[in-house]
Design an enzyme around this catalytic site. Structure first.
Site, PDB file in Angstrom:
ATOM      1  N   LYS A  27      18.285   0.837   5.802  1.00 11.72           N
ATOM      2  CA  LYS A  27      18.846   0.221   7.200  1.00 11.72           C
ATOM      3  C   LYS A  27      19.680  -1.015   7.114  1.00 11.72           C
ATOM      4  O   LYS A  27      19.557  -1.606   5.917  1.00 11.72           O
ATOM      5  CB  LYS A  27      17.769  -0.126   8.257  1.00 11.72           C
ATOM      6  CG  LYS A  27      16.966  -1.488   8.086  1.00 11.72           C
ATOM      7  CD  LYS A  27      15.938  -1.698   9.098  1.00 11.72           C
ATOM      8  CE  LYS A  27      15.144  -3.025   8.969  1.00 11.72           C
ATOM      9  NZ  LYS A  27      14.229  -3.399   9.900  1.00 11.72           N
ATOM     10  N   LEU A  30      15.909   5.043  20.192  1.00 17.57           N
ATOM     11  CA  LEU A  30      16.387   6.436  20.424  1.00 17.57           C
ATOM     12  C   LEU A  30      17.765   6.562  19.581  1.00 17.57           C
ATOM     13  O   LEU A  30      18.593   6.964  20.202  1.00 17.57           O
ATOM     14  CB  LEU A  30      16.595   6.614  22.072  1.00 17.57           C
ATOM     15  CG  LEU A  30      15.323   6.939  22.909  1.00 17.57           C
ATOM     16  CD1 LEU A  30      15.700   7.052  24.046  1.00 17.57           C
ATOM     17  CD2 LEU A  30      14.681   8.035  22.020  1.00 17.57           C
ATOM     18  N   PHE A  87       3.587  -6.790  11.974  1.00 16.37           N
ATOM     19  CA  PHE A  87       4.533  -5.891  12.758  1.00 16.37           C
ATOM     20  C   PHE A  87       5.917  -6.287  12.216  1.00 16.37           C
ATOM     21  O   PHE A  87       6.817  -5.780  12.915  1.00 16.37           O
ATOM     22  CB  PHE A  87       4.250  -5.878  14.047  1.00 16.37           C
ATOM     23  CG  PHE A  87       2.851  -5.373  14.548  1.00 16.37           C
ATOM     24  CD1 PHE A  87       2.557  -4.084  14.448  1.00 16.37           C
ATOM     25  CD2 PHE A  87       2.061  -6.562  14.774  1.00 16.37           C
ATOM     26  CE1 PHE A  87       1.057  -4.108  14.927  1.00 16.37           C
ATOM     27  CE2 PHE A  87       0.638  -6.301  15.165  1.00 16.37           C
ATOM     28  CZ  PHE A  87       0.022  -5.029  15.362  1.00 16.37           C
ATOM     29  N   LEU A  88       6.149  -7.107  11.195  1.00 11.96           N
ATOM     30  CA  LEU A  88       7.442  -7.400  10.891  1.00 11.96           C
ATOM     31  C   LEU A  88       8.452  -6.305  10.733  1.00 11.96           C
ATOM     32  O   LEU A  88       8.169  -5.436   9.990  1.00 11.96           O
ATOM     33  CB  LEU A  88       7.594  -8.532  10.153  1.00 11.96           C
ATOM     34  CG  LEU A  88       7.337  -8.347   8.462  1.00 11.96           C
ATOM     35  CD1 LEU A  88       8.394  -7.899   7.669  1.00 11.96           C
ATOM     36  CD2 LEU A  88       6.932  -9.547   7.827  1.00 11.96           C
ATOM     37  N   ARG A  89       9.644  -6.389  11.109  1.00 10.61           N
ATOM     38  CA  ARG A  89      10.709  -5.627  10.717  1.00 10.61           C
ATOM     39  C   ARG A  89      11.585  -6.187   9.746  1.00 10.61           C
ATOM     40  O   ARG A  89      11.792  -7.677   9.810  1.00 10.61           O
ATOM     41  CB  ARG A  89      11.755  -5.277  11.848  1.00 10.61           C
ATOM     42  CG  ARG A  89      11.006  -4.677  12.920  1.00 10.61           C
ATOM     43  CD  ARG A  89      11.913  -4.661  14.292  1.00 10.61           C
ATOM     44  NE  ARG A  89      11.975  -6.281  14.452  1.00 10.61           N
ATOM     45  CZ  ARG A  89      13.049  -6.848  15.421  1.00 10.61           C
ATOM     46  NH1 ARG A  89      13.739  -6.145  16.045  1.00 10.61           N
ATOM     47  NH2 ARG A  89      12.959  -8.122  15.696  1.00 10.61           N
ATOM     48  N   CYS A 107       7.857   1.422   5.140  1.00  7.80           N
ATOM     49  CA  CYS A 107       6.673   1.737   5.926  1.00  7.80           C
ATOM     50  C   CYS A 107       6.731   2.886   6.922  1.00  7.80           C
ATOM     51  O   CYS A 107       5.772   3.773   6.419  1.00  7.80           O
ATOM     52  CB  CYS A 107       7.121   0.440   7.089  1.00  7.80           C
ATOM     53  SG  CYS A 107       6.629  -0.975   6.405  1.00  7.80           S
ATOM     54  N   THR A 134       0.717  -1.269  -0.013  1.00 12.26           N
ATOM     55  CA  THR A 134      -0.046  -0.279   0.058  1.00 12.26           C
ATOM     56  C   THR A 134       1.106   1.025   0.156  1.00 12.26           C
ATOM     57  O   THR A 134       1.047   1.859   1.036  1.00 12.26           O
ATOM     58  CB  THR A 134      -0.943  -0.073   1.155  1.00 12.26           C
ATOM     59  OG1 THR A 134       0.013  -0.133   2.470  1.00 12.26           O
ATOM     60  CG2 THR A 134      -1.821  -1.235   1.183  1.00 12.26           C
ATOM     61  N   ALA A 136      19.791   8.594  17.350  1.00 11.80           N
ATOM     62  CA  ALA A 136      19.734   9.587  16.567  1.00 11.80           C
ATOM     63  C   ALA A 136      20.739   9.536  15.136  1.00 11.80           C
ATOM     64  O   ALA A 136      21.687   8.802  15.406  1.00 11.80           O
ATOM     65  CB  ALA A 136      20.402  10.882  17.354  1.00 11.80           C
ATOM     66  N   GLY A 137      20.476  10.075  14.206  1.00  9.69           N
ATOM     67  CA  GLY A 137      21.242  10.034  13.122  1.00  9.69           C
ATOM     68  C   GLY A 137      20.598  10.688  11.948  1.00  9.69           C
ATOM     69  O   GLY A 137      19.823  11.713  11.882  1.00  9.69           O
TER      70      GLY A 137
END
Ligand code: UDX
Length: 444
Positions: free
Chosen positions: A332, A259, A154-156, A269, A85, A261-262
């Site tokens: 990632k 948390l 909810f998979l990553r 998603c 989607t 940061a970057g």
């Protein structure tokens, strides 16, 4: 029980293989014949750790088949809808064309008492709309009309197999009344193995189930943008955002996860889901409730601006003609997915400023090339670092974390580095002579 899975992307292909590994007979359907050919041959059409091994194992059992023909899923008891989607062109709303195409293709093959279990991330209200469409075309006995449940995923990416087989929770949104009870019972059978392991299964109404998914992603995006907003403040004050995150993260109510940061969040998603959620809130007349998500998005995109500024700063003011080594292109690590990748966006912006960009990534180069053909892609890490005027670490693959600062300094033209994910030991890199910058960290 027989299951079908419609859509064989990261979500669907992994779900199909995972359910087959639990002993169900599963058929995976996709409109892309190339993708189905690859899956039939036991080869994953994307990079996902552990998926190749799982696929080989289940294909050998004969429990899993792949097809481009919807007629092949006609005898399934539960159909999992796993199509994409994406963001609609020229709008923030979700583009539901693949959902509706799949529903239309499925309707002629639905048999009485079967269940359509939606897994795709959709605007709240979609399950009911699909049910309306099915009811409209149903000529059989109304008491045995196929049911629609929503069972968000909810998979990553990078952990898709583990997250599918052992999710934190399972959510099933069912219609009201006895139909809903029957549907919930079927879904409990589908997830019996997970429930036996103690994984909670929450039965809700359908709007709640649809919202759980977007609310979870909105929260995660907000958490990342919160710490990136703190990074902006740290940059203005000389404070260190990593230490700040460690310190607030010890508070169990806050927690240290997400948390980091970057250069911010990307992927298929979080960015599009927060936008679609805001757009849907607008349609529902509650846009004010989610105006903060616009700020979450803006903070996220300012991090990309900041990375480009820092790169410019490191080379003395202009990137024109500078050889820029970009480490990482996937959104990632442990993924070859470059959708809305901060790394690739930053690389493209630097290219547009006249930088000579060389991009390295362990897995994503083929996908990058398709997206931004004008950048130079280099499969060898040493070659990509060779002669660089500045190095930008933008996706934290392990092999970049493991780089030796002294040996790396010998490869580049000038030892200047932006750690866009705050994962390197700044003291060690500075000690090896690098001009080293982080995101929201003290300047070198
Ligand atoms: C996300 C959700 O985590 C998952 O539950 C949902 O099903 C789909 O969307 P995914 O897109 O695979 O999963 O990636 P995730 O691990 O959540 O990371 C999203 C982005 O946030 C990445 O670009 C990552 O680099 C970034 N991120 C994550 C940060 O910038 N900082 C962090 O601390 C964590």
């Amino acid at each position: 029980m027989k299951l079908s899975v419609i859509g064989t992307g990261y979500l669907g292909a992994v779900h199909a293989a995972a359910m087959a590994s639990l002993g169900f007979d599963v058929v995976g359907v996709d409109v892309d014949p190339g993708r189905i050919d690859r899956l039939r041959a036991g080869s994953a059409p994307f990079y996902e750790p552990e998926f190749d091994a799982l696929l080989a194992q289940v294909m050998a059992t004969g429990h899993l088949t792949w097809s481009v023909d919807y007629a092949d899923l006609a005898d399934a008891d539960v159909h999992f809808l796993c199509v994409g989607t994406p963001q609609r062109r020229g709008s923030h709303a979700a583009d539901l064309r693949y959902v509706w195409d799949a529903v239309e293709a499925l309707i002629p093959h639905l048999r009485p008492d079967s269940i359509l279990a939606g897994k795709s991330t959709v605007p709240v209200g979609t399950a009911e709309a699909i049910e309306g469409r099915i009811a409209h075309g149903w000529t059989g006995d109304a008491a045995h009309r196929p049911l629609v449940v929503w069972n968000p995923e909810f998979l990553r990416e990078g952990f898709a197999v583990e997250d599918t087989l052992r999710p934190d929770r399972i959510v099933v949104g069912v219609p009201a009344g006895p139909h809903g009870e029957r549907a919930a019972e079927v879904m409990r059978q589908v997830y019996a193995a997970q429930m036996a392991e103690g994984i909670p299964l929450l039965v809700t109404d359908r709007p709640t189930a649809e919202l759980v998914k977007v609310a979870a992603n909105a929260f995660l995006a907000t958490k990342i943008s919160f710490i990136n907003a703190m990074a902006e403040v740290c940059e203005a004050t000389g404070a260190d955002v990593v230490t700040l995150a460690d310190a607030i993260g010890y508070d169990a109510r806050i927690g240290r996860k997400f948390l980091g940061a970057g250069v911010g969040f990307g992927g298929g998603c979080l960015p599009k889901d927060i936008r679609a959620f805001s757009a849907r809130a607008g349609e529902l007349g509650v846009d004010q409730a989610l105006t903060f998500l616009r700020e979450v998005d803006d903070i996220n995109s300012r991090r990309r601006d900041r990375a480009v500024e820092t790169a410019r700063d490191l080379v003395g003011g202009s990137l024109r003609g500078q050889r820029v080594c970009v480490l990482g292109a996937a959104f990632k690590p442990n993924s070859d997915d470059v959708r809305d990748s901060p790394a690739l966006d930053i690389a493209a912006r630097i290219h547009n400023e006249g930088g000579q960009v060389v991009v390295h990534d362990p897995k994503a180069l083929a996908n990058d090339e398709a997206r931004f053909p004008s950048l130079r892609y280099e499969p060898e890490l040493r070659v990509s670092l060779g002669g660089a005027d500045v190095v930008l670490l933008l996706t934290e693959w392990q092999e970049y974390r493991d780089l030796d600062p002294v040996a790396t300094a010998d490869l580049v033209a000038a030892p200047r580095l932006l750690d866009g994910r705050n994962v390197l030991d700044s003291a060690a890199w500075r000690a090896a002579g690098w001009s080293f910058r982080g995101m929201g960290r003290e300047h070198g």
